[in-house]
Write an enzyme that holds these catalytic residues in place. Structure first.
Site, PDB file in Angstrom:
ATOM      1  N   ASP A   8       0.810  -1.223   0.000  1.00 57.91           N
ATOM      2  CA  ASP A   8       0.000   0.000   0.000  1.00 57.91           C
ATOM      3  C   ASP A   8       0.844   1.274   0.000  1.00 57.91           C
ATOM      4  OD1 ASP A   8      -2.216  -1.667   0.127  1.00 57.91           O
ATOM      5  OD2 ASP A   8      -2.202  -1.673   2.318  1.00 57.91           O
ATOM      6  N   LYS A  11       1.844   2.058  -5.061  1.00 62.45           N
ATOM      7  CA  LYS A  11       2.426   1.467  -6.280  1.00 62.45           C
ATOM      8  C   LYS A  11       1.530   1.699  -7.488  1.00 62.45           C
ATOM      9  CE  LYS A  11       2.496  -2.570  -4.237  1.00 62.45           C
ATOM     10  NZ  LYS A  11       2.145  -2.192  -2.866  1.00 62.45           N
ATOM     11  N   GLY A  12       0.208   1.494  -7.281  1.00 61.54           N
ATOM     12  CA  GLY A  12      -0.733   1.631  -8.395  1.00 61.54           C
ATOM     13  C   GLY A  12      -0.655   3.003  -9.022  1.00 61.54           C
ATOM     14  N   GLY A  35      -4.317  -4.497  -3.795  1.00 59.44           N
ATOM     15  CA  GLY A  35      -5.398  -3.547  -4.018  1.00 59.44           C
ATOM     16  C   GLY A  35      -4.801  -2.185  -4.293  1.00 59.44           C
ATOM     17  N   HIS A  36      -5.041  -1.677  -5.482  1.00 63.11           N
ATOM     18  CA  HIS A  36      -4.446  -0.399  -5.861  1.00 63.11           C
ATOM     19  C   HIS A  36      -5.538   0.590  -6.231  1.00 63.11           C
ATOM     20  CE1 HIS A  36      -1.046  -3.008  -6.105  1.00 63.11           C
ATOM     21  NE2 HIS A  36      -1.488  -3.611  -7.195  1.00 63.11           N
ATOM     22  N   ARG A 138       2.840 -29.186  -6.358  1.00 61.73           N
ATOM     23  CA  ARG A 138       2.572 -29.826  -7.664  1.00 61.73           C
ATOM     24  C   ARG A 138       1.173 -30.433  -7.749  1.00 61.73           C
ATOM     25  NH1 ARG A 138       8.084 -32.913  -6.926  1.00 61.73           N
ATOM     26  NH2 ARG A 138       7.118 -32.928  -4.896  1.00 61.73           N
ATOM     27  N   GLN A 218       2.226  -6.114  -3.178  1.00 61.69           N
ATOM     28  CA  GLN A 218       2.663  -6.176  -1.778  1.00 61.69           C
ATOM     29  C   GLN A 218       3.952  -5.360  -1.576  1.00 61.69           C
ATOM     30  OE1 GLN A 218       1.728  -9.629  -3.172  1.00 61.69           O
ATOM     31  NE2 GLN A 218      -0.257  -8.787  -2.732  1.00 61.69           N
ATOM     32  N   THR A 233       3.153 -12.552   3.055  1.00 55.37           N
ATOM     33  CA  THR A 233       2.331 -13.200   2.046  1.00 55.37           C
ATOM     34  C   THR A 233       3.087 -14.448   1.568  1.00 55.37           C
ATOM     35  OG1 THR A 233       0.963 -12.841   0.095  1.00 55.37           O
ATOM     36  CG2 THR A 233       3.168 -11.849   0.059  1.00 55.37           C
ATOM     37  N   ARG A 299      -5.716   0.455   8.326  1.00 54.70           N
ATOM     38  CA  ARG A 299      -4.282   0.158   8.308  1.00 54.70           C
ATOM     39  C   ARG A 299      -3.635   0.719   9.568  1.00 54.70           C
ATOM     40  NH1 ARG A 299      -3.805   2.405   2.173  1.00 54.70           N
ATOM     41  NH2 ARG A 299      -4.677   0.599   1.098  1.00 54.70           N
ATOM     42  N   SER A 409      -0.106  13.633  -4.033  1.00 53.72           N
ATOM     43  CA  SER A 409      -1.561  13.468  -3.900  1.00 53.72           C
ATOM     44  C   SER A 409      -1.937  12.176  -4.627  1.00 53.72           C
ATOM     45  CB  SER A 409      -2.316  14.664  -4.494  1.00 53.72           C
ATOM     46  OG  SER A 409      -2.835  14.362  -5.782  1.00 53.72           O
TER      47      SER A 409
HETATM   48  P1  GDP Z   1      -0.707   0.206  -3.565  1.00 49.99           P
HETATM   49  O1  GDP Z   1      -1.307  -1.056  -3.072  1.00 49.99           O
HETATM   50  O2  GDP Z   1       0.756   0.302  -3.286  1.00 49.99           O
HETATM   51  O3  GDP Z   1      -1.022   0.488  -5.000  1.00 49.99           O
HETATM   52  O4  GDP Z   1      -1.364   1.379  -2.707  1.00 49.99           O
HETATM   53  P2  GDP Z   1      -2.925   1.551  -2.366  1.00 49.99           P
HETATM   54  O5  GDP Z   1      -3.613   2.038  -3.600  1.00 49.99           O
HETATM   55  O6  GDP Z   1      -3.433   0.346  -1.688  1.00 49.99           O
HETATM   56  O7  GDP Z   1      -2.857   2.665  -1.260  1.00 49.99           O
HETATM   57  C1  GDP Z   1      -2.324   3.939  -1.509  1.00 49.99           C
HETATM   58  C2  GDP Z   1      -3.426   4.978  -1.296  1.00 49.99           C
HETATM   59  O8  GDP Z   1      -2.861   6.264  -1.237  1.00 49.99           O
HETATM   60  C3  GDP Z   1      -4.419   5.035  -2.443  1.00 49.99           C
HETATM   61  O9  GDP Z   1      -5.672   5.380  -1.941  1.00 49.99           O
HETATM   62  C4  GDP Z   1      -3.880   6.146  -3.335  1.00 49.99           C
HETATM   63  O10 GDP Z   1      -4.888   6.809  -4.079  1.00 49.99           O
HETATM   64  C5  GDP Z   1      -3.287   7.070  -2.314  1.00 49.99           C
HETATM   65  N1  GDP Z   1      -2.101   7.812  -2.742  1.00 49.99           N
HETATM   66  C6  GDP Z   1      -1.105   7.426  -3.583  1.00 49.99           C
HETATM   67  N2  GDP Z   1      -0.149   8.371  -3.649  1.00 49.99           N
HETATM   68  C7  GDP Z   1      -0.545   9.367  -2.816  1.00 49.99           C
HETATM   69  C8  GDP Z   1       0.030  10.608  -2.419  1.00 49.99           C
HETATM   70  O11 GDP Z   1       1.116  10.984  -2.819  1.00 49.99           O
HETATM   71  N3  GDP Z   1      -0.682  11.358  -1.527  1.00 49.99           N
HETATM   72  C9  GDP Z   1      -1.871  10.971  -1.018  1.00 49.99           C
HETATM   73  N4  GDP Z   1      -2.479  11.756  -0.160  1.00 49.99           N
HETATM   74  N5  GDP Z   1      -2.448   9.795  -1.367  1.00 49.99           N
HETATM   75  C10 GDP Z   1      -1.783   9.010  -2.242  1.00 49.99           C
HETATM   76  P1  IMO Z   2      -0.800  -4.236  -2.186  1.00 47.51           P
HETATM   77  O1  IMO Z   2      -0.331  -4.777  -3.502  1.00 47.51           O
HETATM   78  C1  IMO Z   2      -0.882  -4.669   2.138  1.00 47.51           C
HETATM   79  C2  IMO Z   2      -0.921  -8.719   3.762  1.00 47.51           C
HETATM   80  C3  IMO Z   2      -2.190  -9.137   4.483  1.00 47.51           C
HETATM   81  C4  IMO Z   2      -1.605 -10.087   5.510  1.00 47.51           C
HETATM   82  C5  IMO Z   2      -0.482 -10.776   4.736  1.00 47.51           C
HETATM   83  C6  IMO Z   2      -0.849 -12.127   4.148  1.00 47.51           C
HETATM   84  O2  IMO Z   2      -2.095  -3.541  -2.219  1.00 47.51           O
HETATM   85  O3  IMO Z   2       0.285  -3.455  -1.527  1.00 47.51           O
HETATM   86  P2  IMO Z   2      -2.322 -12.859   2.058  1.00 47.51           P
HETATM   87  O4  IMO Z   2      -3.773 -12.657   1.768  1.00 47.51           O
HETATM   88  O5  IMO Z   2      -1.416 -12.343   1.005  1.00 47.51           O
HETATM   89  O6  IMO Z   2      -2.012 -14.285   2.419  1.00 47.51           O
HETATM   90  O7  IMO Z   2      -2.075 -12.023   3.410  1.00 47.51           O
HETATM   91  O8  IMO Z   2      -0.132  -9.891   3.686  1.00 47.51           O
HETATM   92  N1  IMO Z   2      -1.120  -8.218   2.379  1.00 47.51           N
HETATM   93  C7  IMO Z   2      -1.058  -6.931   2.040  1.00 47.51           C
HETATM   94  N2  IMO Z   2      -0.905  -5.828   2.800  1.00 47.51           N
HETATM   95  N3  IMO Z   2      -0.971  -4.553   0.794  1.00 47.51           N
HETATM   96  C8  IMO Z   2      -1.099  -5.635   0.029  1.00 47.51           C
HETATM   97  O9  IMO Z   2      -1.080  -5.575  -1.328  1.00 47.51           O
HETATM   98  C9  IMO Z   2      -1.191  -6.899   0.642  1.00 47.51           C
HETATM   99  N4  IMO Z   2      -1.340  -8.168   0.186  1.00 47.51           N
HETATM  100  C10 IMO Z   2      -1.289  -8.960   1.256  1.00 47.51           C
HETATM  101  O10 IMO Z   2      -2.831  -8.042   5.074  1.00 47.51           O
HETATM  102  O11 IMO Z   2      -1.021  -9.362   6.558  1.00 47.51           O
HETATM  103 MG    MG Z   3      -2.802  -1.701  -1.785  1.00 47.23          MG
END
Ligand code: GDP
Ligand code: IMO
Ligand code: MG
Length: 424
Positions: A8, A11-12, A35-36, A138, A218, A233, A299, A409
């Site tokens: 989180d 990355k997305g 989840g992005h 396997r 992740q 994970t 989180r 942002s």
């Molecule tokens: P990912 O899993 O690494 O792709 O990240 P997530 O999308 O799960 O979580 C990042 C959250 O922060 C999302 O809601 C994005 O829209 C938001 N976000 C990303 N970059 C920024 C930033 O620079 N500033 C703020 N305020 N939010 C951001």
């Molecule tokens: P993105 O790509 C944050 C965490 C889960 C749990 C552990 C194992 O959005 O950054 P799993 O379901 O993979 O067996 O869970 O890993 N986890 C993540 N935490 N961002 C993720 O993906 C995650 N994918 C798995 O919360 O602690």
């Molecule tokens: Mg995420």
């Protein structure tokens, strides 16, 4: 591109921003546990399984290292199409040697977590762990098997012998083989439409001189080897997996971009040395909207941990980082950075491997002056307050890795380019 903390990191958003400069985006591990959230103008896209490059229409590929839930794929494609994203066999391909996540994997994930008591990992409940276990054991059914369902018998025997024993232990009924095969038969044409030996496609793309962006899911601290085991994970999330999880050799990966949040978050259980369970942690969570994209879970939040990120950057050979969510730190009088740990009277400059030690380390902080001006929406270095620049400089010094991008942002264009990953 990989996450350098516990996921989180944003990355997305960064992949979406970089995708317009790339010719192909490749997912190489994980599944729909990711989840992005991508924000483009007044549209918000939520992706879990599809490469984030799909939103810009860039060739998007799911590599063999991903575990694929075909129903989740179908739902995500339908959702994105309803938002106007075009997903075709031209711009999307799926490795035919991907292992499938089946309903029995999701069920087992849930049963195990429910039975684990204090040992609960806090998984996303998507069946990721059980699916990877079957792959390595396997026993997996793979995408290519969907074209040969009539000869699935012996494979199904292996898979069900294993699962029926486990299920019996949990007091569950054996796998309903008929229902499983029927549901696979139903989904097969949809999945097979996109399936191919993607290593061949990538070989061709690479030969043509295309720029390939590998999108990690992740983060390094969730890596099954290098992360905070067992609170991780079930895949390798480090940069090296890009090669094995796509079918392109390691030479295809050039610049390694680590995505790093300007503070720290974690979802699920496990050690978190700089976690703040006070008003400051609450403020970070509120300002950063720190709720999971996949599960909606809150989180956990804490200060930036330079020890962890330095370790992640070393382990993943990170060339430069994208520092995200800098704007969330706006308005703090002072900001803390963890520069080391204390463990039973010893000072450590790394996170030890043992889970018990990881849970016990105490952070040593350096306090730096905060800033009251806003960085939100800044698109150039000149837009940043002096103290924010000082913070970035201190971060890169401590993690021994330069900053290539800064994100200010959720919006795609609110990004500062310091060093272009595709040029350097
Ligand atoms: P990912 O899993 O690494 O792709 O990240 P997530 O999308 O799960 O979580 C990042 C959250 O922060 C999302 O809601 C994005 O829209 C938001 N976000 C990303 N970059 C920024 C930033 O620079 N500033 C703020 N305020 N939010 C951001
Ligand atoms: P993105 O790509 C944050 C965490 C889960 C749990 C552990 C194992 O959005 O950054 P799993 O379901 O993979 O067996 O869970 O890993 N986890 C993540 N935490 N961002 C993720 O993906 C995650 N994918 C798995 O919360 O602690
Ligand atoms: Mg995420």
């Amino acid at each position: 591109m990989i996450g350098a903390q516990w996921g989180d990191e944003g990355k997305g958003k960064i992949v979406d921003w970089l995708a317009s400069r790339a010719d192909a985006v490749v997912r190489f591990q994980g599944g729909h546990n990711a989840g992005h959230t991508l924000v483009v103008g007044n549209q918000t896209y939520k992706l879990s399984l599809l490469p984030s490059g799909i939103v810009t229409g860039t060739l998007s590929i799911i590599g063999n290292g991903v575990v694929l839930d075909p129903w989740a794929l179908q739902d995500e494609i339908a959702k994105l199409e309803s938002q106007g994203v075009s997903i075709t066999t031209e711009n999307f391909a799926l490795a035919d040697n991907c292992s499938l996540i089946l309903p029995l994997h999701r069920e087992l994930d849930g049963l195990r977590e429910a039975a684990a008591g204090a040992g609960k990992i806090g998984t996303t409940g998507r069946g990721i762990g059980p699916a990877y276990e079957d792959k390595v054991g396997r026993r997996a059914i793979r995408v290519c098997d969907l074209a040969h369902l009539d000869s699935l018998g012996p494979q199904l025997d292996r898979l069900c012998a294993h699962h029926d024993a486990l299920r019996a232990g949990f007091g569950e009924q054996p796998v309903d083989r008929g229902a499983l095969v029927a549901s696979l038969r139903e989904i097969a044409p949809f999945v097979l439409r996109y399936a191919q030996p993607v290593w061949k496609r990538l070989k061709k793309v690479r030969k043509a001189g295309a720029r390939i962006l590998f999108e990690g899911a992740q983060g390094v601290l969730l890596d099954v080897d290098h992360g905070t085991y067992p609170f991780v994970t079930s895949s390798n999330t480090v940069s090296g997996t890009a090669a094995s999880g796509s079918g392109l050799g390691p030479a295809a990966t050039g610049f390694v971009l680590g995505i790093v949040k300007a503070y720290t978050t974690r979802v699920g259980a496990g050690p978190f040395p700089t976690e703040l369970e006070d008003a400051v942690g609450q403020k970070l969570g509120e300002r950063g909207h720190e709720f999971g994209t996949v599960t909606g879970r809150k989180r956990r939040c804490g200060w930036f941990d330079a020890v962890l990120v330095r370790q992640s950057c070393a382990i993943s050979g990170v060339t430069g980082i994208a520092l995200t969510k800098l704007d969330v730190l706006d308005g703090f009088d002072s900001v803390k950075i963890c520069t080391g740990y204390r463990l039973r009277g010893r000072i450590l400059d790394y996170l030890p491997s043992h889970a018990g030690d990881q849970a016990q380390v105490e952070p040593i902080y350096e306090e730096v002056e905060g800033w009251h001006e806003t960085t939100a929406g800044a698109r150039s270095w000149a837009d940043l307050p002096a103290q924010a620049i000082k913070y970035i400089q201190r971060v890169q010094e401590l993690i021994e890795t330069p900053v290539a991008l800064v994100s200010t942002s959720p919006e795609r264009e609110d990004t500062i380019l310091v060093r272009d990953p595709f040029v350097d």
